[in-house]
Scaffold this active site. Structure first.
Site, mmCIF file in Angstrom:
data_model
loop_
_atom_site.group_PDB
_atom_site.id
_atom_site.type_symbol
_atom_site.label_atom_id
_atom_site.label_comp_id
_atom_site.label_asym_id
_atom_site.label_seq_id
_atom_site.Cartn_x
_atom_site.Cartn_y
_atom_site.Cartn_z
ATOM 1 N N GLY A 289 -9.831 8.754 -4.714
ATOM 2 C CA GLY A 289 -9.682 8.844 -6.231
ATOM 3 C C GLY A 289 -8.951 10.012 -6.837
ATOM 4 O O GLY A 289 -9.008 10.221 -7.872
ATOM 5 N N SER A 290 -8.254 10.515 -5.904
ATOM 6 C CA SER A 290 -7.511 11.850 -6.571
ATOM 7 C C SER A 290 -6.605 11.413 -7.365
ATOM 8 O O SER A 290 -6.202 11.769 -8.546
ATOM 9 C CB SER A 290 -6.723 12.796 -5.582
ATOM 10 N N LEU B 96 -7.611 -1.440 -2.122
ATOM 11 C CA LEU B 96 -7.367 -1.987 -0.942
ATOM 12 C C LEU B 96 -7.445 -3.664 -0.952
ATOM 13 O O LEU B 96 -7.128 -4.225 0.253
ATOM 14 C CB LEU B 96 -7.970 -1.482 0.292
ATOM 15 N N LEU C 188 -6.315 -7.722 -2.507
ATOM 16 C CA LEU C 188 -5.427 -8.136 -2.832
ATOM 17 C C LEU C 188 -6.067 -8.753 -4.471
ATOM 18 O O LEU C 188 -7.326 -8.967 -4.361
ATOM 19 C CB LEU C 188 -5.221 -9.712 -2.283
ATOM 20 N N ASN D 134 0.943 -0.819 -9.021
ATOM 21 C CA ASN D 134 0.152 -0.020 -7.646
ATOM 22 C C ASN D 134 1.230 0.889 -7.061
ATOM 23 O O ASN D 134 2.370 0.816 -7.315
ATOM 24 C CB ASN D 134 0.309 -1.083 -6.562
ATOM 25 N N HIS E 186 2.169 2.832 -3.514
ATOM 26 C CA HIS E 186 2.051 2.862 -2.212
ATOM 27 C C HIS E 186 2.759 4.045 -1.627
ATOM 28 O O HIS E 186 3.875 4.570 -2.077
ATOM 29 C CB HIS E 186 3.131 1.648 -1.601
ATOM 30 N N GLU F 69 2.632 11.758 -5.267
ATOM 31 C CA GLU F 69 1.769 10.802 -6.252
ATOM 32 C C GLU F 69 1.530 11.463 -7.792
ATOM 33 O O GLU F 69 1.264 10.884 -8.656
ATOM 34 C CB GLU F 69 0.710 10.124 -5.479
HETATM 35 C C1 GAR Z 1 -2.664 7.077 -2.125
HETATM 36 O O1 GAR Z 1 -1.972 7.865 -1.213
HETATM 37 C C2 GAR Z 1 -2.132 5.467 -2.049
HETATM 38 O O2 GAR Z 1 -0.644 5.582 -2.358
HETATM 39 C C3 GAR Z 1 -2.717 5.049 -0.823
HETATM 40 O O3 GAR Z 1 -4.024 5.504 -0.941
HETATM 41 C C4 GAR Z 1 -4.112 6.633 -1.255
HETATM 42 C C5 GAR Z 1 -5.189 6.875 -2.386
HETATM 43 O O4 GAR Z 1 -5.474 8.406 -2.297
HETATM 44 N N1 GAR Z 1 -2.674 3.582 -1.272
HETATM 45 C C6 GAR Z 1 -2.142 2.764 -0.296
HETATM 46 O O5 GAR Z 1 -2.384 3.095 0.945
HETATM 47 C C7 GAR Z 1 -2.301 1.119 -0.719
HETATM 48 N N2 GAR Z 1 -1.678 0.503 0.285
HETATM 49 P P1 GAR Z 1 -6.496 8.680 -3.459
HETATM 50 O O6 GAR Z 1 -7.992 7.744 -3.352
HETATM 51 O O7 GAR Z 1 -6.683 10.265 -3.190
HETATM 52 O O8 GAR Z 1 -5.928 8.441 -4.872
#
Ligand code: GAR
Length: 189
Positions: A12-13, A85, A87, A102, A104, A174
């Site tokens: 969840g960052s 994660l 759909l 979203n 990615h 991100e």
């Molecule tokens: C992020 O890097 C996001 O792009 C990825 O999960 C991570 C979550 O980080 N998403 C995917 O891979 C979706 N296909 P976070 O929990 O620290 O925000």
């Protein structure tokens, strides 16, 4: 003030960065954080941020209207998937047409699709020998990582990069771009 709901399955960052960004804005706020994972780090972050959180199971999410009804009752305007994660089911896609985005952690259309998330993406990029990776922010449709691309930013992949090192660089991108891009899209609602 537009109301944003964030779905996250893990740490969840991104959810935290987006929430904090909108603390300083009048245009929108993160109203609700939702997760399919009762052990997700995002739940502790939601508590620290003083944002309501909801945990749901698959039946509640895609086998019934429970989560869609909850989003509508909360008068959510916009949905953000940040490391989520599953759909998104058709009832939610229909209720929030062009209002779900979203992120990615790669340059779609490469390295997307079912099962491509988190470190698996970075391992695939490194194994391919590609000299660049990046982030993609896109609208969500009924397929994984398939909706219209809104924004991409690139980062160099160095021969010495590990999947963890690349993940850290991607997270920096991100955190820098995702809140700003969300703000731009929400402003046009
Ligand atoms: C992020 O890097 C996001 O792009 C990825 O999960 C991570 C979550 O980080 N998403 C995917 O891979 C979706 N296909 P976070 O929990 O620290 O925000």
């Amino acid at each position: 003030m537009k109301k944003i709901a964030i779905f996250a399955s893990g740490n969840g960052s991104n959810a935290e960065h987006i929430s904090r960004y909108f603390f300083q804005k009048d245009s929108a706020e993160v109203h609700l954080i939702l997760t399919n994972n009762p052990n997700a780090g995002v739940l502790a972050r939601a508590e620290d941020l003083n944002i309501s959180a909801v945990v749901f199971n698959r039946e509640e999410f895609s086998g019934s209207d429970k989560i869609n009804d909850l989003l509508l009752a909360a008068e959510i305007d916009f949905i953000v998937l940040a490391g989520f994660l599953w759909l998104v089911p058709l009832n939610i896609l229909r209720a929030f047409r062009n209002k779900i985005v979203n992120i990615h952690p790669a340059l779609l259309p490469k390295y997307g699709g079912k099962g491509m998330y988190g470190s698996r993406v970075h391992e695939a990029v490194i194994a391919s020998g590609d000299s660049k990776s990046g982030i993609t922010i896109h609208y969500v449709n009924e397929k994984y990582d398939d909706g219209q691309i809104i924004f991409q930013a690139e980062v160099a992949v160095k021969p010495t990069d590990t999947a963890d090192r690349l993940a850290a660089k991607i997270h920096e991108l991100e955190h820098a771009y995702f809140p700003v891009v969300i703000e731009e899209v929400v402003e046009k609602l």
